[in-house]
Design an enzyme around this catalytic site. Structure first.
Site, short mmCIF file in Angstrom:
data_model
loop_
_atom_site.label_atom_id
_atom_site.label_comp_id
_atom_site.label_asym_id
_atom_site.label_seq_id
_atom_site.Cartn_x
_atom_site.Cartn_y
_atom_site.Cartn_z
N ARG A 97 0.81 -1.21 0.00
CA ARG A 97 0.00 0.00 0.00
C ARG A 97 0.85 1.26 0.00
O ARG A 97 0.52 2.25 -0.67
CB ARG A 97 -0.96 -0.02 1.19
CG ARG A 97 -1.89 1.21 1.31
CD ARG A 97 -2.51 1.62 0.00
NE ARG A 97 -3.23 0.53 -0.68
CZ ARG A 97 -3.64 0.58 -1.92
NH1 ARG A 97 -3.40 1.65 -2.66
NH2 ARG A 97 -4.28 -0.44 -2.46
N LYS A 132 1.58 24.69 -2.60
CA LYS A 132 0.25 24.08 -2.41
C LYS A 132 0.40 22.56 -2.52
O LYS A 132 -0.07 21.92 -3.46
CB LYS A 132 -0.74 24.63 -3.43
CG LYS A 132 -1.00 26.12 -3.27
CD LYS A 132 -1.89 26.66 -4.38
CE LYS A 132 -2.10 28.16 -4.22
NZ LYS A 132 -2.91 28.72 -5.33
N LYS A 164 4.67 38.65 -1.18
CA LYS A 164 3.36 38.60 -1.81
C LYS A 164 2.51 39.79 -1.36
O LYS A 164 2.97 40.65 -0.61
CB LYS A 164 2.69 37.26 -1.50
CG LYS A 164 3.54 36.06 -1.96
CD LYS A 164 2.74 34.79 -2.04
CE LYS A 164 1.89 34.77 -3.29
NZ LYS A 164 1.19 33.49 -3.49
N GLU A 197 5.62 39.91 -5.76
CA GLU A 197 4.37 39.82 -6.51
C GLU A 197 3.80 41.21 -6.74
O GLU A 197 3.78 42.04 -5.83
CB GLU A 197 3.37 38.97 -5.71
CG GLU A 197 1.98 38.89 -6.33
CD GLU A 197 1.02 38.13 -5.42
OE1 GLU A 197 1.04 36.89 -5.47
OE2 GLU A 197 0.27 38.78 -4.67
N ASP A 219 0.72 38.68 -11.04
CA ASP A 219 -0.39 37.87 -10.56
C ASP A 219 -1.72 38.36 -11.11
O ASP A 219 -2.07 39.54 -10.98
CB ASP A 219 -0.43 37.90 -9.03
CG ASP A 219 -1.44 36.93 -8.46
OD1 ASP A 219 -1.41 35.75 -8.84
OD2 ASP A 219 -2.28 37.35 -7.64
#
Length: 282
Positions: A97, A132, A164, A197, A219
């Site tokens: 597994r 992410k 950011k 950004e 962005d």
């Protein structure tokens, strides 16, 4: 392969899955039963995780014998056999597994990445992953991106300064954010790239007036503004596009002239590749 990370990962994963024993195998399979199994591919895609699987089998039982027939990065189709493993049947089932979970996930990511790399051919743009990722297995997911032909962005919060929108807002603007970052690196004797950004052409102008960065992240720009931004930057800094990018429009973003395109979907919502470890009766 980061051996230290992989060793710790396998230790933790086996502890989570096996606990105090694989009681089903212990209860049903007679002692000293040898077995053979093959990894059967059931999907089209790019194979990833073979090198990791070999390490998992070795850690579970170093007497297991693995015959590798296909390698990381190979294109696969239904019916292909990636490898065969022989040895103690209970050891094969103990590793099964964990091997499948890793290889299915990694192959799904490699497949998605390869699909995007193919879409970008001839543009000069390269696809980047993001943070992410699934907690605890970021290393494996970013490894799969590389196997698929993509480029890793920063590994985490520690190996790049990425300013950011929230950092800009908390800092009081573009200029203080950049100047604070440069001062921090100098005071702490750190050599890290700085990326910032920007949300519009006005913020881009502020960055260009301030300077001192290595890459500019554009962005959620529309195509017209993205082309203008790339032309304005004129090669002085690396450029990256992000936000609202899909397989349907990524080629258009690339044709605007950016160096990189970051795609969170490479790791946060990818479909695993279907495969199974099938016992072979002899």
């Amino acid at each position: 392969m980061d051996k230290e990370y992989i060793d710790q990962f396998i230790t933790n994963a086996l502890a989570e899955d096996v606990g105090d024993g694989d009681h089903t195998s212990l209860a049903t399979i007679p002692g000293n039963t040898n077995g053979k199994a093959k990894l059967l591919i059931k999907d089209h895609g790019i194979l990833a995780g073979v090198e990791l699987a070999a390490e998992i089998f070795r850690r579970v039982d170093e007497k297991l014998n693995l015959i590798i027939l296909m390698h990381d990065g190979d294109a696969v189709k239904p019916g292909d056999i990636a490898f065969e493993v022989t040895g103690d049947a209970k050891s094969i089932l103990k590793a099964e597994r964990l091997v499948l979970n890793c290889m299915q996930r990694m192959s799904g990511i490699a497949t998605k990445t390869h699909q995007i790399v193919e879409l970008l051919k001839g543009t000069g743009a390269r696809v980047l992953d993001t943070r992410k990722t699934t907690p605890g297995i970021r290393y494996l997911e970013k490894w799969a991106v590389r196997i698929g032909g993509g480029v890793n962005h920063r590994t985490g919060l520690y190996d790049m300064i990425l300013i950011k929108d929230n950092h800009v807002d908390y800092s009081g603007g573009i200029k203080p954010a950049i100047e604070n970052a440069k001062q921090y690196l100098q005071l702490n004797n750190k050599k890290l790239d700085i990326e910032i950004e920007v949300r519009n052409l006005g913020e881009l102008d502020q960055v260009l007036q301030t300077g001192g960065v290595n890459r500019i992240l554009l962005d959620n720009f529309n195509f017209d503004d993205l082309r203008k931004a790339v032309k304005t930057i004129n090669g002085r800094y690396d450029t990256e596009a992000s936000g609202g990018i899909t397989t349907d429009n990524i080629r258009q973003y690339a044709e605007c002239g950016v160096d990189y395109i970051s795609v969170g979907a490479l790791t946060h919502s990818v479909k695993s590749l279907d495969m199974s470890l099938k016992a072979v009766k002899e």
